[in-house]
Write an enzyme that holds these catalytic residues in place. Structure first.
Site, PDB file in Angstrom:
ATOM      1  N   ARG A 174      30.172 -33.594 -44.286  1.00  0.00           N
ATOM      2  CA  ARG A 174      29.771 -34.744 -45.080  1.00  0.00           C
ATOM      3  C   ARG A 174      30.710 -34.867 -46.269  1.00  0.00           C
ATOM      4  O   ARG A 174      31.073 -33.870 -46.896  1.00  0.00           O
ATOM      5  CB  ARG A 174      28.331 -34.610 -45.579  1.00  0.00           C
ATOM      6  CG  ARG A 174      27.263 -34.721 -44.492  1.00  0.00           C
ATOM      7  CD  ARG A 174      27.193 -36.142 -43.936  1.00  0.00           C
ATOM      8  NE  ARG A 174      26.126 -36.281 -42.956  1.00  0.00           N
ATOM      9  CZ  ARG A 174      26.270 -36.091 -41.653  1.00  0.00           C
ATOM     10  NH1 ARG A 174      27.456 -35.705 -41.172  1.00  0.00           N
ATOM     11  NH2 ARG A 174      25.260 -36.267 -40.831  1.00  0.00           N
TER      12      ARG A 174
ATOM     13  N   GLU B 245      31.869 -45.649 -45.988  1.00  0.00           N
ATOM     14  CA  GLU B 245      32.267 -45.872 -44.594  1.00  0.00           C
ATOM     15  C   GLU B 245      31.736 -47.211 -44.101  1.00  0.00           C
ATOM     16  O   GLU B 245      30.562 -47.506 -44.322  1.00  0.00           O
ATOM     17  CB  GLU B 245      31.744 -44.742 -43.707  1.00  0.00           C
ATOM     18  CG  GLU B 245      32.346 -43.382 -44.033  1.00  0.00           C
ATOM     19  CD  GLU B 245      31.890 -42.288 -43.081  1.00  0.00           C
ATOM     20  OE1 GLU B 245      31.202 -42.611 -42.083  1.00  0.00           O
ATOM     21  OE2 GLU B 245      32.208 -41.120 -43.307  1.00  0.00           O
TER      22      GLU B 245
ATOM     23  N   HIS C 219      35.602 -41.012 -39.027  1.00  0.00           N
ATOM     24  CA  HIS C 219      34.305 -40.413 -38.678  1.00  0.00           C
ATOM     25  C   HIS C 219      34.099 -40.397 -37.167  1.00  0.00           C
ATOM     26  O   HIS C 219      33.142 -40.966 -36.632  1.00  0.00           O
ATOM     27  CB  HIS C 219      33.144 -41.152 -39.360  1.00  0.00           C
ATOM     28  CG  HIS C 219      31.937 -40.268 -39.540  1.00  0.00           C
ATOM     29  ND1 HIS C 219      31.013 -40.476 -40.531  1.00  0.00           N
ATOM     30  CD2 HIS C 219      31.518 -39.167 -38.840  1.00  0.00           C
ATOM     31  CE1 HIS C 219      30.064 -39.550 -40.442  1.00  0.00           C
ATOM     32  NE2 HIS C 219      30.354 -38.748 -39.426  1.00  0.00           N
TER      33      HIS C 219
END
Length: 319
Positions: free
Chosen positions: A238, A267, A286
Protein backbone atom coordinates in the site's frame (compact mmCIF):
# COMPACT_ATOMS: atom_id res chain seq x y z
CA UNK A 1 -38.15 -4.67 -12.87
CA UNK A 2 -34.52 -5.85 -12.87
CA UNK A 3 -31.98 -4.46 -10.46
CA UNK A 4 -29.06 -2.53 -11.94
CA UNK A 5 -25.44 -3.42 -11.17
CA UNK A 6 -22.39 -1.26 -11.92
CA UNK A 7 -18.93 -2.84 -12.17
CA UNK A 8 -16.37 -0.12 -11.46
CA UNK A 9 -12.91 0.40 -12.97
CA UNK A 10 -13.13 -2.27 -15.65
CA UNK A 11 -10.12 -0.69 -17.36
CA UNK A 12 -9.39 -3.65 -19.64
CA UNK A 13 -13.04 -4.36 -20.45
CA UNK A 14 -12.80 -7.96 -19.25
CA UNK A 15 -15.05 -8.05 -16.17
CA UNK A 16 -18.05 -9.44 -18.02
CA UNK A 17 -15.86 -12.08 -19.71
CA UNK A 18 -14.23 -13.21 -16.47
CA UNK A 19 -17.35 -14.83 -15.01
CA UNK A 20 -20.73 -16.20 -16.04
CA UNK A 21 -23.02 -13.25 -15.38
CA UNK A 22 -25.82 -14.89 -17.37
CA UNK A 23 -27.04 -16.71 -14.26
CA UNK A 24 -28.37 -13.40 -12.88
CA UNK A 25 -29.38 -11.68 -16.13
CA UNK A 26 -33.11 -12.28 -15.54
CA UNK A 27 -32.93 -10.32 -12.30
CA UNK A 28 -29.97 -7.98 -12.74
CA UNK A 29 -28.79 -5.70 -15.55
CA UNK A 30 -25.00 -5.52 -15.33
CA UNK A 31 -23.11 -2.49 -16.68
CA UNK A 32 -19.33 -2.31 -16.95
CA UNK A 33 -17.82 1.15 -16.33
CA UNK A 34 -14.37 1.34 -17.91
CA UNK A 35 -13.50 4.92 -16.94
CA UNK A 36 -12.47 5.71 -13.37
CA UNK A 37 -14.93 7.93 -11.51
CA UNK A 38 -12.85 10.49 -9.66
CA UNK A 39 -14.35 12.14 -6.62
CA UNK A 40 -17.52 11.78 -4.57
CA UNK A 41 -19.67 14.02 -6.76
CA UNK A 42 -18.83 12.04 -9.89
CA UNK A 43 -19.55 8.75 -8.09
CA UNK A 44 -22.82 9.99 -6.62
CA UNK A 45 -24.01 11.16 -10.03
CA UNK A 46 -22.93 8.06 -11.96
CA UNK A 47 -24.17 5.51 -9.43
CA UNK A 48 -27.46 7.08 -8.37
CA UNK A 49 -29.54 4.63 -10.42
CA UNK A 50 -27.73 1.44 -9.35
CA UNK A 51 -28.83 -1.09 -6.74
CA UNK A 52 -25.58 -3.08 -6.75
CA UNK A 53 -21.99 -1.89 -7.11
CA UNK A 54 -18.93 -4.11 -7.64
CA UNK A 55 -15.68 -2.35 -6.79
CA UNK A 56 -12.05 -3.44 -7.12
CA UNK A 57 -9.83 -3.49 -4.05
CA UNK A 58 -9.59 -0.13 -2.23
CA UNK A 59 -9.38 2.16 -5.22
CA UNK A 60 -12.80 3.77 -4.71
CA UNK A 61 -13.64 4.99 -1.18
CA UNK A 62 -17.22 4.57 0.02
CA UNK A 63 -17.50 6.95 2.99
CA UNK A 64 -20.81 7.57 4.70
CA UNK A 65 -21.22 10.84 2.82
CA UNK A 66 -21.25 8.96 -0.49
CA UNK A 67 -23.38 6.05 0.69
CA UNK A 68 -26.01 8.51 1.91
CA UNK A 69 -26.23 9.93 -1.64
CA UNK A 70 -26.96 6.55 -3.22
CA UNK A 71 -30.60 5.87 -2.25
CA UNK A 72 -30.94 2.78 -4.45
CA UNK A 73 -27.75 1.07 -3.33
CA UNK A 74 -28.50 -2.18 -1.53
CA UNK A 75 -25.43 -4.35 -2.15
CA UNK A 76 -21.74 -3.37 -2.35
CA UNK A 77 -19.31 -6.09 -3.43
CA UNK A 78 -15.58 -5.48 -2.97
CA UNK A 79 -12.82 -7.76 -4.23
CA UNK A 80 -10.84 -9.30 -1.40
CA UNK A 81 -11.94 -9.84 2.19
CA UNK A 82 -10.40 -6.68 3.63
CA UNK A 83 -11.33 -3.13 2.69
CA UNK A 84 -10.35 -0.05 4.71
CA UNK A 85 -12.12 2.56 2.56
CA UNK A 86 -15.71 1.44 3.13
CA UNK A 87 -17.67 3.00 6.00
CA UNK A 88 -19.31 -0.14 7.35
CA UNK A 89 -21.29 1.71 10.01
CA UNK A 90 -22.82 3.96 7.36
CA UNK A 91 -23.55 0.97 5.15
CA UNK A 92 -25.46 -0.65 7.99
CA UNK A 93 -27.26 2.62 8.75
CA UNK A 94 -28.49 2.97 5.19
CA UNK A 95 -29.32 -0.71 4.72
CA UNK A 96 -26.43 -1.57 2.41
CA UNK A 97 -25.05 -5.12 2.57
CA UNK A 98 -21.28 -5.32 2.01
CA UNK A 99 -19.66 -8.53 0.74
CA UNK A 100 -16.15 -9.51 -0.31
CA UNK A 101 -14.50 -12.16 -2.45
CA UNK A 102 -11.53 -14.46 -2.24
CA UNK A 103 -8.16 -13.51 -3.69
CA UNK A 104 -4.72 -15.01 -4.19
CA UNK A 105 -1.46 -13.66 -2.81
CA UNK A 106 0.54 -15.22 -5.63
CA UNK A 107 -0.03 -12.58 -8.38
CA UNK A 108 1.21 -9.66 -6.23
CA UNK A 109 4.20 -11.73 -5.13
CA UNK A 110 4.99 -12.49 -8.76
CA UNK A 111 4.76 -8.81 -9.67
CA UNK A 112 7.12 -7.98 -6.82
CA UNK A 113 9.68 -10.22 -8.46
CA UNK A 114 9.03 -8.72 -11.89
CA UNK A 115 9.86 -5.29 -10.45
CA UNK A 116 12.86 -6.58 -8.52
CA UNK A 117 14.36 -8.32 -11.54
CA UNK A 118 13.58 -5.37 -13.77
CA UNK A 119 15.51 -3.08 -11.44
CA UNK A 120 18.38 -5.48 -10.80
CA UNK A 121 19.11 -6.03 -14.48
CA UNK A 122 18.12 -2.63 -15.91
CA UNK A 123 15.50 -4.29 -18.13
CA UNK A 124 13.48 -1.21 -19.06
CA UNK A 125 16.52 0.98 -19.70
CA UNK A 126 18.27 -1.64 -21.81
CA UNK A 127 15.15 -2.61 -23.77
CA UNK A 128 14.34 1.03 -24.49
CA UNK A 129 17.89 1.69 -25.68
CA UNK A 130 17.87 -1.38 -27.92
CA UNK A 131 14.62 -0.34 -29.60
CA UNK A 132 15.87 3.22 -30.08
CA UNK A 133 19.20 2.06 -31.52
CA UNK A 134 20.87 3.47 -28.44
CA UNK A 135 23.98 2.25 -26.64
CA UNK A 136 24.62 -1.49 -26.65
CA UNK A 137 24.80 -2.25 -22.92
CA UNK A 138 24.78 0.72 -20.58
CA UNK A 139 24.12 -0.94 -17.23
CA UNK A 140 25.83 -3.49 -15.03
CA UNK A 141 23.39 -5.86 -13.36
CA UNK A 142 23.05 -6.44 -9.64
CA UNK A 143 23.55 -10.09 -8.64
CA UNK A 144 20.80 -11.73 -6.61
CA UNK A 145 22.72 -14.85 -5.56
CA UNK A 146 24.27 -14.10 -2.20
CA UNK A 147 22.52 -10.74 -1.85
CA UNK A 148 20.35 -9.92 1.16
CA UNK A 149 16.58 -9.71 0.66
CA UNK A 150 14.71 -8.07 3.52
CA UNK A 151 10.95 -8.70 3.64
CA UNK A 152 8.92 -6.28 5.74
CA UNK A 153 5.91 -8.40 6.62
CA UNK A 154 5.95 -12.18 6.31
CA UNK A 155 2.26 -12.85 5.74
CA UNK A 156 0.60 -14.57 2.81
CA UNK A 157 2.27 -12.44 0.12
CA UNK A 158 5.52 -11.82 1.98
CA UNK A 159 5.94 -15.55 2.47
CA UNK A 160 5.75 -16.13 -1.30
CA UNK A 161 8.27 -13.35 -1.93
CA UNK A 162 10.67 -14.79 0.64
CA UNK A 163 10.53 -18.33 -0.74
CA UNK A 164 11.38 -17.15 -4.25
CA UNK A 165 14.34 -15.26 -2.83
CA UNK A 166 15.66 -18.47 -1.34
CA UNK A 167 15.39 -20.18 -4.73
CA UNK A 168 17.59 -17.43 -6.19
CA UNK A 169 20.19 -18.20 -3.53
CA UNK A 170 19.57 -14.97 -1.63
CA UNK A 171 20.05 -14.55 2.08
CA UNK A 172 16.51 -13.72 3.23
CA UNK A 173 15.52 -12.00 6.45
CA UNK A 174 12.17 -10.65 7.58
CA UNK A 175 10.68 -8.41 10.23
CA UNK A 176 7.28 -7.27 11.42
CA UNK A 177 6.09 -6.22 14.88
CA UNK A 178 4.62 -9.62 15.74
CA UNK A 179 6.89 -11.89 13.72
CA UNK A 180 8.59 -14.56 15.82
CA UNK A 181 11.83 -16.41 15.22
CA UNK A 182 9.86 -19.66 14.96
CA UNK A 183 7.48 -18.26 12.33
CA UNK A 184 10.42 -16.93 10.29
CA UNK A 185 12.13 -20.32 10.52
CA UNK A 186 9.02 -22.00 9.10
CA UNK A 187 9.67 -20.01 5.91
CA UNK A 188 13.38 -20.76 6.02
CA UNK A 189 14.34 -17.13 6.66
CA UNK A 190 16.10 -15.22 9.41
CA UNK A 191 14.33 -12.88 11.82
CA UNK A 192 15.88 -9.42 11.72
CA UNK A 193 16.47 -7.93 15.15
CA UNK A 194 14.61 -4.76 14.20
CA UNK A 195 13.13 -2.91 11.26
CA UNK A 196 16.18 -0.68 11.33
CA UNK A 197 18.48 -3.66 10.95
CA UNK A 198 16.37 -4.97 8.08
CA UNK A 199 16.74 -1.71 6.15
CA UNK A 200 20.42 -1.26 6.94
CA UNK A 201 21.52 -4.78 6.01
CA UNK A 202 19.40 -5.52 2.93
CA UNK A 203 20.30 -5.13 -0.72
CA UNK A 204 16.59 -5.32 -1.59
CA UNK A 205 13.75 -4.41 0.78
CA UNK A 206 10.30 -5.66 -0.15
CA UNK A 207 7.33 -4.14 1.66
CA UNK A 208 4.52 -6.65 2.17
CA UNK A 209 2.63 -5.36 5.23
CA UNK A 210 -1.08 -4.60 5.10
CA UNK A 211 -2.31 -1.04 4.82
CA UNK A 212 -4.20 0.76 7.59
CA UNK A 213 -3.65 3.17 10.44
CA UNK A 214 -1.11 0.85 12.09
CA UNK A 215 1.27 0.91 9.12
CA UNK A 216 0.66 4.41 7.77
CA UNK A 217 4.02 6.13 7.29
CA UNK A 218 5.84 3.09 8.71
CA UNK A 219 8.67 3.68 6.25
CA UNK A 220 9.85 7.27 6.27
CA UNK A 221 12.97 9.34 5.76
CA UNK A 222 14.76 7.75 8.73
CA UNK A 223 14.30 4.21 7.43
CA UNK A 224 15.26 5.13 3.86
CA UNK A 225 18.39 6.85 5.19
CA UNK A 226 19.50 3.53 6.66
CA UNK A 227 19.54 1.81 3.26
CA UNK A 228 22.73 1.25 1.33
CA UNK A 229 23.21 3.54 -1.68
CA UNK A 230 23.28 0.35 -3.77
CA UNK A 231 20.01 -0.99 -2.34
CA UNK A 232 16.51 -1.10 -3.87
CA UNK A 233 13.08 -0.64 -2.31
CA UNK A 234 10.01 -2.55 -3.53
CA UNK A 235 6.45 -1.60 -2.59
CA UNK A 236 3.56 -3.69 -3.91
CA UNK A 237 1.60 -3.39 -0.66
CA UNK A 238 0.00 0.00 0.00
CA UNK A 239 1.28 3.46 -0.83
CA UNK A 240 0.38 4.69 2.67
CA UNK A 241 3.09 2.47 4.21
CA UNK A 242 5.85 4.59 2.64
CA UNK A 243 6.21 8.35 3.04
CA UNK A 244 5.92 9.35 -0.61
CA UNK A 245 7.80 12.64 -0.23
CA UNK A 246 10.66 10.88 1.54
CA UNK A 247 10.87 8.25 -1.18
CA UNK A 248 10.86 10.86 -3.95
CA UNK A 249 13.63 12.76 -2.17
CA UNK A 250 15.73 9.60 -1.82
CA UNK A 251 15.31 8.83 -5.53
CA UNK A 252 16.07 12.34 -6.75
CA UNK A 253 19.11 12.63 -4.51
CA UNK A 254 20.42 9.19 -5.46
CA UNK A 255 20.54 7.99 -1.85
CA UNK A 256 19.21 4.58 -2.91
CA UNK A 257 19.84 2.74 -6.16
CA UNK A 258 16.18 2.67 -7.11
CA UNK A 259 12.64 1.64 -6.26
CA UNK A 260 9.93 -0.56 -7.75
CA UNK A 261 6.44 0.71 -6.96
CA UNK A 262 3.01 -0.64 -7.88
CA UNK A 263 0.87 1.43 -5.46
CA UNK A 264 0.30 5.17 -5.21
CA UNK A 265 -1.33 7.74 -2.96
CA UNK A 266 -3.72 8.68 -5.79
CA UNK A 267 -4.96 6.10 -8.28
CA UNK A 268 -5.07 6.38 -11.21
CA UNK A 269 -2.08 8.73 -11.11
CA UNK A 270 -2.75 12.31 -12.26
CA UNK A 271 -0.80 13.33 -15.35
CA UNK A 272 1.40 15.71 -13.34
CA UNK A 273 2.05 13.40 -10.39
CA UNK A 274 5.78 13.46 -9.43
CA UNK A 275 5.94 9.66 -9.41
CA UNK A 276 5.53 9.70 -13.20
CA UNK A 277 8.87 11.44 -13.69
CA UNK A 278 10.92 10.33 -10.69
CA UNK A 279 14.41 8.99 -11.54
CA UNK A 280 15.53 5.48 -10.60
CA UNK A 281 11.90 4.39 -10.40
CA UNK A 282 10.31 1.37 -12.05
CA UNK A 283 6.56 1.89 -11.66
CA UNK A 284 3.49 -0.08 -12.70
CA UNK A 285 -0.21 0.95 -12.46
CA UNK A 286 -1.27 -1.24 -9.52
CA UNK A 287 -0.99 -4.51 -11.42
CA UNK A 288 -0.32 -6.69 -8.39
CA UNK A 289 -3.80 -8.21 -8.26
CA UNK A 290 -4.41 -8.01 -12.03
CA UNK A 291 -4.21 -11.56 -13.32
CA UNK A 292 -6.61 -13.89 -15.11
CA UNK A 293 -6.92 -16.18 -12.10
CA UNK A 294 -7.62 -13.35 -9.66
CA UNK A 295 -10.15 -11.72 -11.98
CA UNK A 296 -11.91 -15.04 -12.41
CA UNK A 297 -12.13 -15.38 -8.63
CA UNK A 298 -13.23 -11.78 -8.06
CA UNK A 299 -16.00 -11.68 -10.60
CA UNK A 300 -17.22 -15.26 -10.22
CA UNK A 301 -17.60 -14.73 -6.50
CA UNK A 302 -19.18 -11.32 -7.10
CA UNK A 303 -21.85 -13.13 -9.11
CA UNK A 304 -22.24 -15.67 -6.29
CA UNK A 305 -22.58 -12.81 -3.80
CA UNK A 306 -25.31 -11.18 -5.87
CA UNK A 307 -27.19 -14.46 -6.26
CA UNK A 308 -26.97 -15.13 -2.53
CA UNK A 309 -28.20 -11.63 -1.73
CA UNK A 310 -31.15 -12.04 -4.09
CA UNK A 311 -31.96 -15.32 -2.34
CA UNK A 312 -31.98 -13.54 1.02
CA UNK A 313 -28.83 -15.22 2.36
CA UNK A 314 -25.79 -12.99 1.75
CA UNK A 315 -22.36 -14.67 1.85
CA UNK A 316 -18.81 -13.41 2.53
CA UNK A 317 -20.15 -10.43 4.43
CA UNK A 318 -17.72 -7.66 5.46
CA UNK A 319 -16.27 -6.57 7.75
Amino acid sequence: MRLRCAVLDDFQGVALESADWSVIEDEVEVVSLREHLDGEDALATALTDYDVVVTLRERVPFPGSLISRLPRLKLLVASGMRNSVIDYAAAEKYGVTVCGTGSSGIPPAELTWALLLGLARGIVQESTALRANGPWQSTVGTDLHGARLGVLGLGRIGGHVARVGLVFGMRVSAWSPRLTKERAAEHGVELAASMEELFADSDFVSIQVAGGDGTRGLVGAAELALMKPTAYLLNTSRASVVDQDALLAALHEGRIAGAGVDVFDIEPLPADHPMRTAPRLLATPHLGYVSRANYSTYYSQAVENIRAYLAGSPVRRLP
